[in-house]
Enzyme design. Structure first.
Site, short mmCIF file in Angstrom:
data_model
loop_
_atom_site.label_atom_id
_atom_site.label_comp_id
_atom_site.label_asym_id
_atom_site.label_seq_id
_atom_site.Cartn_x
_atom_site.Cartn_y
_atom_site.Cartn_z
N GLU A 1 17.41 38.00 -45.42
CA GLU A 1 18.64 38.78 -45.29
C GLU A 1 18.37 40.27 -45.06
O GLU A 1 19.11 40.94 -44.34
CB GLU A 1 19.51 38.59 -46.55
N TYR B 1 3.29 31.10 -51.19
CA TYR B 1 4.25 31.89 -51.96
C TYR B 1 3.78 32.10 -53.40
O TYR B 1 3.20 31.20 -54.02
CB TYR B 1 5.61 31.20 -52.00
N ARG C 1 14.18 25.58 -47.11
CA ARG C 1 12.82 25.74 -47.58
C ARG C 1 12.50 24.61 -48.57
O ARG C 1 12.96 24.62 -49.71
CB ARG C 1 12.63 27.10 -48.26
N GLY D 1 10.52 36.31 -39.19
CA GLY D 1 11.67 37.18 -38.99
C GLY D 1 12.39 36.97 -37.67
O GLY D 1 13.43 37.59 -37.43
N GLY E 1 14.07 34.27 -36.53
CA GLY E 1 15.41 33.70 -36.75
C GLY E 1 16.36 34.70 -37.38
O GLY E 1 17.56 34.70 -37.07
N ASP E 2 15.84 35.56 -38.24
CA ASP E 2 16.68 36.59 -38.87
C ASP E 2 17.16 37.61 -37.84
O ASP E 2 18.29 38.10 -37.92
CB ASP E 2 15.90 37.29 -39.98
#
Length: 328
Positions: free
Chosen positions: A37, A106, A171, A268, A270-271
Protein backbone atom coordinates in the site's frame (compact mmCIF):
# COMPACT_ATOMS: atom_id res chain seq x y z
CA UNK A 1 -4.17 18.56 5.07
CA UNK A 2 -6.68 16.46 3.14
CA UNK A 3 -5.26 13.86 0.76
CA UNK A 4 -6.85 12.62 -2.44
CA UNK A 5 -5.84 9.03 -1.75
CA UNK A 6 -5.35 7.13 1.50
CA UNK A 7 -3.74 3.70 1.68
CA UNK A 8 -3.49 1.32 4.65
CA UNK A 9 -1.02 -1.48 5.29
CA UNK A 10 2.39 -2.75 6.33
CA UNK A 11 5.81 -1.63 5.14
CA UNK A 12 9.00 -3.50 5.89
CA UNK A 13 12.74 -3.13 5.70
CA UNK A 14 13.99 -4.90 2.56
CA UNK A 15 17.47 -6.46 2.63
CA UNK A 16 19.09 -7.91 -0.52
CA UNK A 17 22.48 -9.51 -1.18
CA UNK A 18 24.19 -7.64 -4.03
CA UNK A 19 25.37 -9.13 -7.34
CA UNK A 20 22.89 -12.05 -7.43
CA UNK A 21 24.41 -13.67 -4.33
CA UNK A 22 22.48 -16.13 -2.21
CA UNK A 23 21.76 -15.13 1.38
CA UNK A 24 24.16 -17.83 2.52
CA UNK A 25 26.93 -16.11 0.54
CA UNK A 26 26.15 -12.56 1.67
CA UNK A 27 28.72 -10.33 3.34
CA UNK A 28 26.63 -7.16 2.93
CA UNK A 29 22.97 -6.36 2.29
CA UNK A 30 21.41 -3.50 0.35
CA UNK A 31 18.66 -1.80 2.38
CA UNK A 32 15.42 -0.42 0.96
CA UNK A 33 11.83 0.00 2.18
CA UNK A 34 8.68 -1.44 0.68
CA UNK A 35 5.11 -2.50 1.31
CA UNK A 36 2.19 -2.90 -1.08
CA UNK A 37 0.00 0.00 0.00
CA UNK A 38 2.92 2.35 0.62
CA UNK A 39 4.24 1.49 -2.85
CA UNK A 40 0.89 2.46 -4.36
CA UNK A 41 0.82 5.75 -2.46
CA UNK A 42 4.36 6.47 -3.68
CA UNK A 43 3.36 5.81 -7.30
CA UNK A 44 0.40 8.15 -7.02
CA UNK A 45 2.56 10.94 -5.63
CA UNK A 46 4.96 10.53 -8.55
CA UNK A 47 1.99 10.99 -10.90
CA UNK A 48 1.09 14.28 -9.22
CA UNK A 49 -1.55 13.12 -6.74
CA UNK A 50 -1.56 13.71 -3.00
CA UNK A 51 -1.52 10.50 -0.97
CA UNK A 52 -1.17 9.47 2.66
CA UNK A 53 -0.26 6.07 4.10
CA UNK A 54 -1.77 4.74 7.33
CA UNK A 55 0.05 2.07 9.33
CA UNK A 56 1.35 1.17 12.78
CA UNK A 57 5.10 1.49 13.32
CA UNK A 58 7.50 0.96 16.19
CA UNK A 59 8.99 4.16 17.57
CA UNK A 60 12.62 3.21 17.00
CA UNK A 61 15.24 3.89 14.30
CA UNK A 62 13.82 1.23 11.95
CA UNK A 63 10.28 2.54 12.26
CA UNK A 64 11.49 6.07 11.68
CA UNK A 65 13.53 4.88 8.70
CA UNK A 66 10.36 3.57 7.04
CA UNK A 67 8.48 6.82 7.72
CA UNK A 68 11.44 8.83 6.41
CA UNK A 69 11.43 6.88 3.13
CA UNK A 70 7.68 7.52 2.78
CA UNK A 71 8.14 11.25 3.36
CA UNK A 72 11.14 11.39 1.02
CA UNK A 73 8.97 10.41 -1.94
CA UNK A 74 6.17 12.74 -0.80
CA UNK A 75 3.72 10.42 0.95
CA UNK A 76 1.90 11.80 3.99
CA UNK A 77 2.63 10.05 7.28
CA UNK A 78 0.56 12.09 9.74
CA UNK A 79 -1.86 9.23 10.42
CA UNK A 80 0.72 6.57 11.34
CA UNK A 81 0.02 5.01 14.75
CA UNK A 82 3.28 4.90 16.71
CA UNK A 83 4.05 2.39 19.46
CA UNK A 84 6.95 1.75 21.83
CA UNK A 85 6.20 -1.97 21.63
CA UNK A 86 6.46 -4.71 18.99
CA UNK A 87 8.88 -4.50 16.05
CA UNK A 88 9.30 -3.64 12.38
CA UNK A 89 9.09 -6.47 9.85
CA UNK A 90 11.98 -7.43 7.58
CA UNK A 91 12.17 -9.29 4.31
CA UNK A 92 15.18 -10.66 2.48
CA UNK A 93 15.16 -10.69 -1.33
CA UNK A 94 17.44 -12.92 -3.40
CA UNK A 95 17.61 -11.95 -7.06
CA UNK A 96 17.65 -14.99 -9.33
CA UNK A 97 18.57 -15.67 -12.93
CA UNK A 98 17.24 -18.50 -15.09
CA UNK A 99 16.79 -21.26 -14.14
CA UNK A 100 16.85 -19.95 -10.53
CA UNK A 101 13.86 -17.76 -9.68
CA UNK A 102 14.10 -14.78 -7.37
CA UNK A 103 12.91 -15.57 -3.83
CA UNK A 104 11.76 -13.78 -0.69
CA UNK A 105 12.30 -14.76 2.96
CA UNK A 106 10.05 -12.96 5.47
CA UNK A 107 10.87 -12.07 9.07
CA UNK A 108 7.72 -10.22 10.06
CA UNK A 109 6.23 -12.16 12.99
CA UNK A 110 5.28 -9.79 15.81
CA UNK A 111 5.37 -6.68 13.62
CA UNK A 112 3.58 -3.63 15.01
CA UNK A 113 0.99 -3.52 12.21
CA UNK A 114 -0.20 -7.03 13.09
CA UNK A 115 -1.32 -5.67 16.47
CA UNK A 116 -3.43 -2.86 15.04
CA UNK A 117 -7.02 -3.01 16.23
CA UNK A 118 -10.31 -1.22 15.57
CA UNK A 119 -10.38 2.13 17.33
CA UNK A 120 -6.67 2.88 16.93
CA UNK A 121 -7.12 5.01 13.79
CA UNK A 122 -9.49 7.97 13.60
CA UNK A 123 -10.81 7.03 10.16
CA UNK A 124 -13.38 9.86 9.85
CA UNK A 125 -10.52 12.35 10.30
CA UNK A 126 -8.30 10.41 7.88
CA UNK A 127 -10.96 10.40 5.15
CA UNK A 128 -11.98 14.03 5.58
CA UNK A 129 -11.55 15.63 2.16
CA UNK A 130 -10.35 12.35 0.67
CA UNK A 131 -11.52 10.81 -2.59
CA UNK A 132 -10.06 7.30 -2.65
CA UNK A 133 -9.08 4.48 -0.28
CA UNK A 134 -6.82 1.61 -1.28
CA UNK A 135 -5.89 -1.56 0.59
CA UNK A 136 -4.70 -5.04 -0.35
CA UNK A 137 -5.32 -8.55 0.88
CA UNK A 138 -1.96 -8.50 2.64
CA UNK A 139 -3.19 -6.22 5.44
CA UNK A 140 -6.04 -8.41 6.74
CA UNK A 141 -3.81 -11.48 6.31
CA UNK A 142 -1.42 -10.24 9.01
CA UNK A 143 -3.72 -11.09 11.93
CA UNK A 144 -7.37 -11.26 12.98
CA UNK A 145 -6.91 -7.85 14.60
CA UNK A 146 -5.60 -6.42 11.33
CA UNK A 147 -8.52 -7.96 9.42
CA UNK A 148 -10.99 -6.35 11.82
CA UNK A 149 -9.17 -3.01 11.48
CA UNK A 150 -9.39 -3.37 7.68
CA UNK A 151 -13.14 -3.92 7.98
CA UNK A 152 -13.41 -0.80 10.13
CA UNK A 153 -11.47 1.22 7.54
CA UNK A 154 -13.65 -0.01 4.67
CA UNK A 155 -16.85 0.78 6.56
CA UNK A 156 -15.55 4.25 7.39
CA UNK A 157 -14.64 4.84 3.74
CA UNK A 158 -18.18 3.90 2.75
CA UNK A 159 -19.60 6.28 5.36
CA UNK A 160 -17.35 9.06 4.03
CA UNK A 161 -18.44 8.29 0.43
CA UNK A 162 -14.86 7.59 -0.57
CA UNK A 163 -14.23 5.27 -3.51
CA UNK A 164 -12.59 1.98 -2.53
CA UNK A 165 -10.13 -0.22 -4.40
CA UNK A 166 -8.81 -3.57 -3.18
CA UNK A 167 -5.97 -5.62 -4.63
CA UNK A 168 -6.46 -9.28 -3.68
CA UNK A 169 -2.67 -9.81 -3.39
CA UNK A 170 -2.93 -13.32 -1.94
CA UNK A 171 0.03 -14.46 0.19
CA UNK A 172 -0.02 -18.17 1.01
CA UNK A 173 2.66 -17.68 3.70
CA UNK A 174 0.31 -15.39 5.64
CA UNK A 175 -3.07 -17.17 5.57
CA UNK A 176 -4.99 -20.08 4.12
CA UNK A 177 -7.18 -19.90 1.04
CA UNK A 178 -10.27 -20.54 3.19
CA UNK A 179 -9.48 -17.68 5.59
CA UNK A 180 -8.62 -15.39 2.70
CA UNK A 181 -11.84 -16.30 0.90
CA UNK A 182 -13.99 -15.67 3.96
CA UNK A 183 -12.56 -12.24 4.74
CA UNK A 184 -12.12 -11.01 1.17
CA UNK A 185 -15.62 -12.11 0.14
CA UNK A 186 -16.95 -9.94 2.97
CA UNK A 187 -14.76 -7.02 1.87
CA UNK A 188 -16.02 -7.30 -1.72
CA UNK A 189 -19.34 -5.96 -0.43
CA UNK A 190 -17.53 -2.71 0.46
CA UNK A 191 -15.39 -2.46 -2.68
CA UNK A 192 -15.84 -0.46 -5.89
CA UNK A 193 -12.73 -1.50 -7.85
CA UNK A 194 -11.10 -4.92 -7.59
CA UNK A 195 -7.55 -5.53 -8.82
CA UNK A 196 -6.46 -9.13 -9.20
CA UNK A 197 -4.69 -11.76 -11.21
CA UNK A 198 -6.45 -14.76 -12.69
CA UNK A 199 -4.67 -17.00 -10.17
CA UNK A 200 -5.68 -14.94 -7.12
CA UNK A 201 -9.31 -14.81 -8.26
CA UNK A 202 -9.36 -18.60 -8.19
CA UNK A 203 -7.38 -19.11 -4.99
CA UNK A 204 -9.19 -16.49 -2.91
CA UNK A 205 -12.68 -16.13 -4.39
CA UNK A 206 -13.08 -19.47 -6.18
CA UNK A 207 -13.69 -17.85 -9.56
CA UNK A 208 -12.43 -19.58 -12.69
CA UNK A 209 -13.16 -18.92 -16.35
CA UNK A 210 -12.23 -19.65 -19.92
CA UNK A 211 -9.99 -16.57 -20.10
CA UNK A 212 -9.17 -13.35 -18.26
CA UNK A 213 -12.30 -11.59 -19.50
CA UNK A 214 -14.54 -14.44 -18.38
CA UNK A 215 -12.99 -14.32 -14.89
CA UNK A 216 -13.58 -10.56 -14.67
CA UNK A 217 -17.20 -10.89 -15.81
CA UNK A 218 -17.90 -13.59 -13.22
CA UNK A 219 -16.44 -11.41 -10.48
CA UNK A 220 -18.72 -8.55 -11.55
CA UNK A 221 -21.69 -10.91 -11.48
CA UNK A 222 -20.91 -12.36 -8.06
CA UNK A 223 -20.03 -9.18 -6.18
CA UNK A 224 -21.37 -5.57 -6.21
CA UNK A 225 -18.23 -4.24 -7.90
CA UNK A 226 -18.12 -1.41 -10.42
CA UNK A 227 -14.81 -2.38 -12.07
CA UNK A 228 -12.52 -5.41 -12.18
CA UNK A 229 -8.95 -4.99 -13.43
CA UNK A 230 -6.78 -8.02 -14.15
CA UNK A 231 -3.02 -7.84 -14.57
CA UNK A 232 -1.51 -10.34 -17.02
CA UNK A 233 2.08 -11.52 -16.93
CA UNK A 234 3.76 -14.12 -19.10
CA UNK A 235 7.19 -15.30 -17.98
CA UNK A 236 9.38 -16.67 -20.76
CA UNK A 237 12.48 -15.82 -18.69
CA UNK A 238 13.24 -14.74 -15.11
CA UNK A 239 14.43 -11.36 -16.41
CA UNK A 240 12.14 -10.87 -19.40
CA UNK A 241 8.33 -10.89 -19.26
CA UNK A 242 5.37 -9.65 -21.26
CA UNK A 243 3.08 -7.41 -19.20
CA UNK A 244 -0.40 -6.01 -19.77
CA UNK A 245 -3.87 -5.87 -18.25
CA UNK A 246 -7.58 -5.64 -18.95
CA UNK A 247 -10.42 -3.82 -17.20
CA UNK A 248 -14.10 -4.71 -17.19
CA UNK A 249 -17.02 -2.46 -16.30
CA UNK A 250 -20.48 -3.85 -16.93
CA UNK A 251 -20.42 -5.39 -20.40
CA UNK A 252 -17.46 -3.21 -21.43
CA UNK A 253 -13.98 -4.76 -21.77
CA UNK A 254 -10.97 -2.45 -22.11
CA UNK A 255 -7.51 -3.45 -23.24
CA UNK A 256 -4.18 -1.71 -23.54
CA UNK A 257 -0.71 -2.18 -24.95
CA UNK A 258 1.42 -5.26 -24.19
CA UNK A 259 4.92 -4.37 -22.97
CA UNK A 260 7.99 -6.56 -23.25
CA UNK A 261 9.82 -5.74 -20.03
CA UNK A 262 13.42 -6.44 -19.08
CA UNK A 263 13.31 -6.89 -15.35
CA UNK A 264 15.68 -5.10 -13.04
CA UNK A 265 13.30 -5.49 -10.06
CA UNK A 266 9.69 -6.66 -10.34
CA UNK A 267 8.70 -6.11 -6.70
CA UNK A 268 6.14 -3.33 -6.50
CA UNK A 269 5.05 -3.67 -10.13
CA UNK A 270 1.48 -4.65 -9.24
CA UNK A 271 1.33 -1.84 -6.69
CA UNK A 272 2.38 0.69 -9.33
CA UNK A 273 -0.32 -0.71 -11.64
CA UNK A 274 -2.81 0.15 -8.90
CA UNK A 275 -1.37 3.67 -8.70
CA UNK A 276 -1.80 4.29 -12.43
CA UNK A 277 -5.30 2.81 -12.44
CA UNK A 278 -6.42 4.98 -9.54
CA UNK A 279 -4.82 8.03 -11.18
CA UNK A 280 -7.00 7.59 -14.27
CA UNK A 281 -10.13 6.78 -12.30
CA UNK A 282 -9.74 9.95 -10.23
CA UNK A 283 -10.15 11.73 -13.58
CA UNK A 284 -13.19 9.57 -14.35
CA UNK A 285 -11.38 7.79 -17.20
CA UNK A 286 -11.05 3.99 -16.97
CA UNK A 287 -9.13 3.66 -20.23
CA UNK A 288 -6.62 6.24 -19.00
CA UNK A 289 -6.35 4.33 -15.74
CA UNK A 290 -5.65 1.06 -17.52
CA UNK A 291 -3.15 2.67 -19.91
CA UNK A 292 -1.36 4.44 -17.07
CA UNK A 293 -1.46 1.41 -14.78
CA UNK A 294 0.22 -0.90 -17.26
CA UNK A 295 2.69 1.78 -18.45
CA UNK A 296 3.75 2.85 -14.94
CA UNK A 297 4.22 -0.75 -13.86
CA UNK A 298 6.13 -1.58 -17.05
CA UNK A 299 8.59 1.20 -16.23
CA UNK A 300 8.72 0.07 -12.58
CA UNK A 301 10.22 -3.26 -13.70
CA UNK A 302 13.32 -1.30 -14.75
CA UNK A 303 13.78 0.48 -11.39
CA UNK A 304 15.51 -1.02 -8.34
CA UNK A 305 13.46 -1.02 -5.15
CA UNK A 306 9.75 -1.25 -4.41
CA UNK A 307 8.87 2.37 -5.25
CA UNK A 308 8.04 3.49 -8.79
CA UNK A 309 10.39 6.45 -9.20
CA UNK A 310 8.66 7.49 -12.42
CA UNK A 311 7.58 10.83 -13.82
CA UNK A 312 4.31 11.58 -15.53
CA UNK A 313 6.20 12.85 -18.58
CA UNK A 314 8.03 9.56 -19.12
CA UNK A 315 4.81 7.60 -18.65
CA UNK A 316 3.11 9.73 -21.28
CA UNK A 317 6.12 9.35 -23.56
CA UNK A 318 5.91 5.57 -23.63
CA UNK A 319 2.13 5.76 -24.02
CA UNK A 320 2.86 7.73 -27.19
CA UNK A 321 5.26 5.04 -28.35
CA UNK A 322 8.53 6.53 -27.19
CA UNK A 323 11.55 4.39 -28.06
CA UNK A 324 14.83 3.51 -26.37
CA UNK A 325 17.04 6.33 -27.60
CA UNK A 326 19.05 8.02 -24.87
CA UNK A 327 17.12 10.91 -23.34
CA UNK A 328 19.34 14.01 -23.73
Amino acid sequence: MPYEVITFGEAMIRLSPPSFRRLEQARSLDLLVGGAELNTAAGLVRLGRSAAWVSRLTQNPLGRLIANHAREIGVGTEHIVWTEEDRVGLYFLEFGAAPRASSVLYDRKGAAIAQIRPGMVNWPAVFQGGRWFHVTGITPALSTNAAEATREALQAARAARVQVSIDLNYRAKLWSQSDAGRWMSEFMQLCDVLITTEEDAERVLGITGQDFEDVARKLLQKFPLQIVAVTIRENPLVWKNSWTGIACRGAEVLRTRIYEVEIVDRLGAGDSFAAGLIHGLLDGDLQKGLDYGVAVSAIKHSIPGDFAWVTRDEVEAILKGGGLRISR
